[in-house]
Design an enzyme around this catalytic site. Structure first.
Site, mmCIF file in Angstrom:
data_model
loop_
_atom_site.group_PDB
_atom_site.id
_atom_site.type_symbol
_atom_site.label_atom_id
_atom_site.label_comp_id
_atom_site.label_asym_id
_atom_site.label_seq_id
_atom_site.Cartn_x
_atom_site.Cartn_y
_atom_site.Cartn_z
ATOM 1 N N ASN A 100 4.561 -4.601 3.458
ATOM 2 C CA ASN A 100 3.479 -3.978 4.214
ATOM 3 C C ASN A 100 2.757 -2.979 3.318
ATOM 4 O O ASN A 100 3.322 -2.477 2.348
ATOM 5 C CB ASN A 100 4.062 -3.244 5.434
ATOM 6 C CG ASN A 100 2.991 -2.623 6.310
ATOM 7 O OD1 ASN A 100 1.955 -3.220 6.570
ATOM 8 N ND2 ASN A 100 3.244 -1.406 6.772
ATOM 9 N N HIS A 102 0.670 0.701 3.703
ATOM 10 C CA HIS A 102 0.439 1.816 4.621
ATOM 11 C C HIS A 102 -0.579 2.762 3.991
ATOM 12 O O HIS A 102 -0.485 3.064 2.796
ATOM 13 C CB HIS A 102 1.756 2.551 4.882
ATOM 14 C CG HIS A 102 1.629 3.619 5.922
ATOM 15 N ND1 HIS A 102 1.534 3.333 7.262
ATOM 16 C CD2 HIS A 102 1.538 4.969 5.816
ATOM 17 C CE1 HIS A 102 1.409 4.466 7.936
ATOM 18 N NE2 HIS A 102 1.408 5.473 7.088
#
Length: 193
Positions: A100, A102
């Site tokens: 991911n 962020h």
């Protein structure tokens, strides 16, 4: 050939950037884009770039093995989250390398509800001198997986959430595809032993 499935919930600018980056790669192929939001513009971006798309709901993701089986059947090597807002179930993160991005320097400004504008507003409100991006592995808790890469940018006194977001987006576009590539090719090297 390594195969990526991108998961996105929103507009899909990072997804589009990743698809474009790997378009001519002989080693990595963006197989599909998955969304929990059937109105996500990410789906349109992917379709325009000839990437197959899938939509799913909470039952499909959390109470059935349909998503897991489809990803397995498609021989996916990595799930890439690009603005995907749901917590990933352990049956997926246990089966596929999942990463991911962020829009802050974790461990600060992470966790449930900390995404997009909310992150930038918090960074500015707390008068931080810098912000940036964190690319990390995904586990069973929001934004708490091992950090792979971080890049920083300054926060200036005149920043708005929009102006800070613009600098953060530039870091995302510059680094996320390259880090995906490095992680996948590193895994490939390690599997040769």
């Amino acid at each position: 050939m390594k195969r990526i499935a991108i998961f996105a919930s929103g507009s899909g600018t990072n997804a589009e950037n990743i698809i474009e980056y790997f378009k001519s790669s002989r080693d990595i192929f963006v197989d599909s884009l998955w969304s929990n939001n059937e109105d996500a513009y990410a789906l349109i971006r992917a379709e325009k770039l000839d990437v197959e798309t899938f939509t799913f709901d909470k039952d499909d993701l959390y109470r059935s093995i349909e998503v897991l089986e489809t990803l397995s059947d498609r021989k996916i090597d990595m799930i890439v989250l690009a603005g995907f807002l749901w917590l990933m179930p352990v049956n997926l993160t246990g089966e596929f390398t999942t990463i991911n991005i962020h829009p802050a320097l974790l461990p600060k400004y992470g966790g449930k509800g900390m995404y997009g504008r909310y992150v930038h507003e918090a960074v500015i409100k707390n008068k931080e001198k810098e912000s940036g991006i964190t690319i990390h592995y995904v586990n069973e808790r929001y934004d708490s997986g091992s950090i792979i890469f971080q890049s920083k940018c300054p926060v200036v006194a005149t920043d708005t959430p929009e102006s800070l977001a613009e600098r953060i987006h530039q870091l995302e576009y510059e680094h996320y595809p390259r880090v995906i590539e490095e992680v996948l090719l590193k895994e490939d090297d390690e599997s040769d032993f």
